[in-house]
Scaffold this motif. Structure first.
Motif, short mmCIF file in Angstrom:
data_model
loop_
_atom_site.label_atom_id
_atom_site.label_comp_id
_atom_site.label_asym_id
_atom_site.label_seq_id
_atom_site.Cartn_x
_atom_site.Cartn_y
_atom_site.Cartn_z
N GLU A 1 0.86 -1.57 -0.06
CA GLU A 1 0.02 0.03 0.30
C GLU A 1 0.88 1.82 -0.53
OE1 GLU A 1 -3.83 0.52 2.71
OE2 GLU A 1 -3.23 -1.51 2.54
N LYS A 2 0.36 2.32 -0.85
CA LYS A 2 0.76 4.10 -0.65
C LYS A 2 -0.07 4.56 -0.28
CE LYS A 2 3.63 3.04 -4.83
NZ LYS A 2 3.26 1.02 -5.08
N LEU A 3 0.68 5.08 1.41
CA LEU A 3 -0.28 6.14 2.07
C LEU A 3 0.09 6.82 1.31
CD1 LEU A 3 0.31 3.97 5.32
CD2 LEU A 3 -1.37 3.26 4.27
N GLN A 4 -0.58 8.53 2.14
CA GLN A 4 -0.28 9.23 2.35
C GLN A 4 -0.15 9.98 3.47
OE1 GLN A 4 -0.56 12.09 -0.74
NE2 GLN A 4 0.38 9.94 -1.61
N ARG B 1 11.78 14.52 3.06
CA ARG B 1 11.81 15.80 3.59
C ARG B 1 10.92 16.87 3.09
NH1 ARG B 1 16.80 16.49 7.02
NH2 ARG B 1 18.72 14.75 6.31
N LYS B 2 10.32 18.09 3.60
CA LYS B 2 9.29 18.69 3.49
C LYS B 2 9.70 20.55 3.67
CE LYS B 2 5.84 17.47 1.05
NZ LYS B 2 6.28 17.79 -0.29
N THR B 3 9.01 21.30 2.84
CA THR B 3 9.36 22.55 3.78
C THR B 3 8.05 23.17 3.41
OG1 THR B 3 9.58 23.50 1.16
CG2 THR B 3 11.86 23.38 3.14
N ASP B 4 6.79 22.20 2.93
CA ASP B 4 5.04 23.16 3.62
C ASP B 4 4.59 21.71 4.55
OD1 ASP B 4 5.20 20.94 1.21
OD2 ASP B 4 5.89 21.85 -0.02
N THR B 5 3.43 22.24 4.37
CA THR B 5 2.66 21.49 4.98
C THR B 5 1.80 20.19 3.92
OG1 THR B 5 0.66 22.71 4.78
CG2 THR B 5 2.40 22.60 6.66
N THR B 6 2.37 19.96 2.75
CA THR B 6 1.26 19.27 2.31
C THR B 6 1.60 17.69 2.30
OG1 THR B 6 3.40 19.08 0.71
CG2 THR B 6 1.62 20.73 -0.15
N ALA B 7 1.23 16.83 2.18
CA ALA B 7 0.76 14.93 2.37
C ALA B 7 2.75 14.34 1.18
CB ALA B 7 -0.28 14.78 1.51
#
Length: 349
Positions: A44-47, A71-77
């Motif tokens: 399964e590929k989870l968001q 790593r992310k610099t925003d709040t997207t899934a």
């Protein structure tokens, strides 16, 4: 004594996921998806989604069991591919950097395989079995059975005529150890003890003791088989262990899983065509599972309840002992102190 200790181990093995989930941190940030304690199929590929509580963040570092994967610099899934991380309990974490501070959120997953296939069985033959044989290991070789038995006062290694059930050759233990699983490789017999952390190697023909060995780090010896390259050992947990063919020291292990999570009490085993056929130690059911030893996944289950119609003298008469007859592609199965041994053919339902 063995019964109580084995079940004590089972009681202590309270589902790890529940304990682990209780440690989930409840702070300013938390996972919305997946919820901690979720069970997901491997592949399964989870968001992954977090509740950031409208806080302006600088960056988020995502990890699984301590290994960073995004790593992310925003709040997207963020996408999480369960196929890349194996089976079992997985701890997801998100380390959030915001307003000059850092915080962390956790979510615990149980990654499982599909449900095992159900197998039926057909009884091909029924043979006599010594009712005083507390069977722990069974191996078939050209019309002859090699069998190991347990309990300190009844431990033995024996050669048995399959058709008559008569003991052809036998050596008894000295009363200091509880005999467990056994297998035959070439001209040698390899025989485990339960709590002594020792095994013995015997000459297959004479039953003369060649030497003893220490079987590794695990505290107990239960089942033993050979895959042509290495030994595979069970210890009553949800793990199976791989042993060097020369030194018999542990070289690795894998955890056994079905669609509900880890499966413990793996007992006597037989390696056949790349799969492990293993008894499950259980008073309430007579069951054999089919395991892929490379992944630990249980791919099949055989429910043998109703096979044995003999009187069980106590609660400690579980099904145990499985051997393969390659000439007929059938299995030989029996149990502790059973009066019968059965030749069966397996079929997918």
């Amino acid at each position: 004594m063995k019964l109580k200790l084995k079940y004590l181990g089972f009681v202590l093995a309270i589902p790890f996921l529940f304990i682990y989930s209780c440690k989930t941190q409840k702070g300013k940030f938390e996972f919305v998806n997946p919820k901690s304690g979720s069970k997901v199929l491997k592949g399964e590929k989870l968001q992954l989604k977090l509740n950031f509580n409208d806080v302006a963040i600088d960056s988020v570092v995502y990890s699984v069991d301590g290994d960073i994967f995004d790593r992310k610099t925003d709040t997207t899934a963020v996408a999480f591919d369960t196929d890349k991380h194996g089976y079992g309990n997985k701890r997801l974490s998100a380390k959030i950097y915001a307003q000059g501070k850092e915080d962390i959120a956790y979510s615990d997953l149980l990654v499982v395989p599909p449900a095992p296939k159900a197998y039926a069985f057909e009884v091909v033959n029924t043979y006599p079995h010594d009712s005083t044989a507390f069977t722990q290991g069974l191996y078939y070789d050209n019309g002859t059975l090699y069998e190991s038995t347990g309990k300190e006062d009844r431990t033995s290694l024996r050669k048995v005529d399959l058709k008559t059930g008569k003991v052809i050759q036998k050596i008894d233990g000295d009363g200091t150890f509880f005999g467990e699983g056994m297998t035959v490789v070439g001209d040698k017999i390899y025989f485990l003890t339960w709590l002594n952390k020792k095994g013995f190697i015997y000459d297959k023909t004479s039953f003369k003791l060649i030497k003893s060995f220490d079987y590794g780090k695990s505290a107990e010896g239960w089942g033993l088989t050979y895959d042509g390259k290495q030994f595979i050992k069970s210890d009553g947990s949800a793990n199976i262990y791989f042993l060097d063919p020369v030194t018999l020291q542990e070289t690795g292990s894998v955890q056994v899983f079905d669609d509900n999570g880890p499966v413990d009490r793996i007992n006597e085993m037989e390696y056949v065509d790349g799969k492990l056929f293993a008894n499950i130690y259980d008073q309430s059911k007579d069951e054999v599972v089919i395991i892929d030893p490379t992944t630990g996944v249980i791919e099949g289950r055989v429910n043998f309840v109703g096979l044995y119609d003999g009187v069980r003298k106590s609660a400690d008469n579980e099904m145990n002992g499985i051997a393969y007859k390659s000439d007929t592609k059938t299995f030989l199965v029996t149990g502790k102190d059973w009066t019968k041994l059965f030749e069966v053919r397996l079929q997918i339902r």
